[in-house]
Design a protein around this motif. Structure first.
Motif, PDB file in Angstrom:
ATOM      1  N   ARG A   1     -42.021 -32.369 -17.528  1.00  0.00           N
ATOM      2  CA  ARG A   1     -43.512 -32.425 -16.888  1.00  0.00           C
ATOM      3  C   ARG A   1     -44.643 -32.897 -17.901  1.00  0.00           C
TER       4      ARG A   1
ATOM      5  N   ASN B   1     -47.828 -33.668 -19.673  1.00  0.00           N
ATOM      6  CA  ASN B   1     -48.695 -33.061 -20.253  1.00  0.00           C
ATOM      7  C   ASN B   1     -48.189 -31.471 -20.624  1.00  0.00           C
ATOM      8  N   VAL B   2     -46.953 -31.348 -20.599  1.00  0.00           N
ATOM      9  CA  VAL B   2     -46.544 -30.034 -20.732  1.00  0.00           C
ATOM     10  C   VAL B   2     -45.220 -30.174 -21.825  1.00  0.00           C
ATOM     11  N   GLY B   3     -44.487 -30.791 -21.150  1.00  0.00           N
ATOM     12  CA  GLY B   3     -43.157 -30.609 -22.186  1.00  0.00           C
ATOM     13  C   GLY B   3     -41.793 -31.140 -21.522  1.00  0.00           C
TER      14      GLY B   3
ATOM     15  N   LEU C   1     -40.473 -24.842 -18.462  1.00  0.00           N
ATOM     16  CA  LEU C   1     -41.744 -25.631 -18.392  1.00  0.00           C
ATOM     17  C   LEU C   1     -42.796 -24.908 -17.937  1.00  0.00           C
ATOM     18  N   ASP C   2     -42.631 -23.834 -17.129  1.00  0.00           N
ATOM     19  CA  ASP C   2     -43.830 -22.816 -16.872  1.00  0.00           C
ATOM     20  C   ASP C   2     -44.046 -22.134 -18.103  1.00  0.00           C
TER      21      ASP C   2
ATOM     22  N   LEU D   1     -44.106 -23.038 -21.414  1.00  0.00           N
ATOM     23  CA  LEU D   1     -44.774 -24.094 -21.859  1.00  0.00           C
ATOM     24  C   LEU D   1     -46.194 -24.367 -21.201  1.00  0.00           C
ATOM     25  N   ALA D   2     -46.324 -24.489 -20.092  1.00  0.00           N
ATOM     26  CA  ALA D   2     -47.542 -24.729 -19.128  1.00  0.00           C
ATOM     27  C   ALA D   2     -48.422 -23.617 -19.343  1.00  0.00           C
TER      28      ALA D   2
ATOM     29  N   ASP E   1     -42.726 -29.342 -26.864  1.00  0.00           N
ATOM     30  CA  ASP E   1     -44.030 -28.850 -26.364  1.00  0.00           C
ATOM     31  C   ASP E   1     -45.096 -29.926 -26.595  1.00  0.00           C
ATOM     32  N   ALA E   2     -46.163 -29.753 -25.741  1.00  0.00           N
ATOM     33  CA  ALA E   2     -47.432 -30.681 -25.725  1.00  0.00           C
ATOM     34  C   ALA E   2     -47.987 -31.238 -27.054  1.00  0.00           C
TER      35      ALA E   2
END
Length: 309
Positions: A61, A63-65, A82-83, A85-86, A114-115
């Protein structure tokens, strides 16, 4: 882990019906998950003796990872990871959430980044030898049922030494190195490459910059590299152009006349009819991204036209 990440983590508890030994086939594979420090893009390259591995392992995703899930793959790990990490969770916090919510974690293998470029690789004790992974700055490599540890170490080295190449090409170089070191010890079948970056999809309308898959092939990594070459030809803007000579223009006018895109004999002189015909030719070959106003041309597109016609 921030409050939102904790809330997501708490929602991942398995129902009783989920708490059982995995019945899915193991995705014995080798993969690389990375964040490009120059662009912030995320990417995953993966190969396996498994049908359509690209439909199972990778997820990312902008800007997330990025997350790769394999071995007895838990496909929930991609959206859940991903959720988390976001929502601000660290890679280690993601692992701890999976440890708490997945009773079969010992059979899983995954890598994520991660980002901030923090990377993590995890290999459960129930994964089949050789199994393991390595991390570096912004990158995680991992695999199971491999020919040996050299698969992942060669992958990491190839990625780290490939800084001069584009990000997708660095990922492919790592995959090729792993394949060359023996890869999946059962053989070859499929491979995939996924790269995401904000607004870098087709027409700027998505974040998926590259999404290529070889689902069933005797030499999938080589075929994936070929597809990447086609992708670069079709979707890369020209960085330089060259002027067409009179001989070039005459050849082009002959091609356009043959295909009903220009009338009359070739003159060797640039005109509006030649311009319009060439624009149509670019469109017919899906090369619109490489079109430039004549009498100049993108060198790579021109080389393609000369070989094609």
């Amino acid at each position: 882990m921030d409050e939102r990440a904790a809330e997501i983590s708490g929602s991942l508890e398995y129902s009783d019906g989920d708490m059982k030994t995995p019945r899915v086939p193991r995705v014995s594979t080798f993969s690389i998950v990375a964040r490009d420090p120059a662009s912030g893009d995320f990417g995953i390259a993966v190969a396996s003796k498994f049908l359509a591995v690209g439909a199972v392992v990778p997820g990312a995703r902008a800007n997330v990872g990025a997350v790769a899930t394999q071995s007895y793959a838990n496909l929930r790990f991609v959206p859940q990871g991903l959720d988390l990490l976001a929502a601000g969770a660290s890679p280690q916090s993601v692992l701890e959430t999976f440890r708490r919510t997945d009773p079969d974690l010992h059979t899983r293998q995954f890598g994520l980044v991660d980002a901030l470029g923090e990377a993590l690789t995890f290999t459960g004790g129930g994964c089949h030898d050789w199994a393991g992974g390595l991390t570096g700055d912004g990158v995680a490599v991992q695999g199971n049922l491999l020919a040996g540890e050299g698969v992942v170490s060669d992958m990491l080295r190839a990625y780290q030494e490939g800084e001069a190449a584009s990000f997708p090409r660095r990922l492919l170089a790592a995959l090729k190195a792993g394949d060359g070191a023996g890869g999946d010890r059962r053989g070859r079948q499929s491979a995939a490459l996924l790269v995401v970056g904000a607004g870098k999809g087709y027409g700027g309308t998505s974040d998926v910059a590259v999404d290529l898959r070889v689902d069933d092939h005797g030499d999938p990594v080589t075929e994936l590299a070929r597809l990447m070459g086609v992708h670069e030809l079709l979707f890369t803007r020209p960085t330089s152009t060259r002027a067409l000579t009179s001989e070039d223009i005459s050849w082009l006018q002959g091609v356009l006349r043959t295909h009903g895109l220009r009338g009359g004999e070739p003159s060797g002189e640039w005109d509006e009819e030649t311009q319009a015909g060439l624009r149509t030719l670019y469109g017919a070959e899906n090369l619109e991204e490489r079109f430039v106003e004549g009498p100049h041309v993108d060198a790579e597109a021109w080389a393609y036209f000369r070989s094609r016609y």
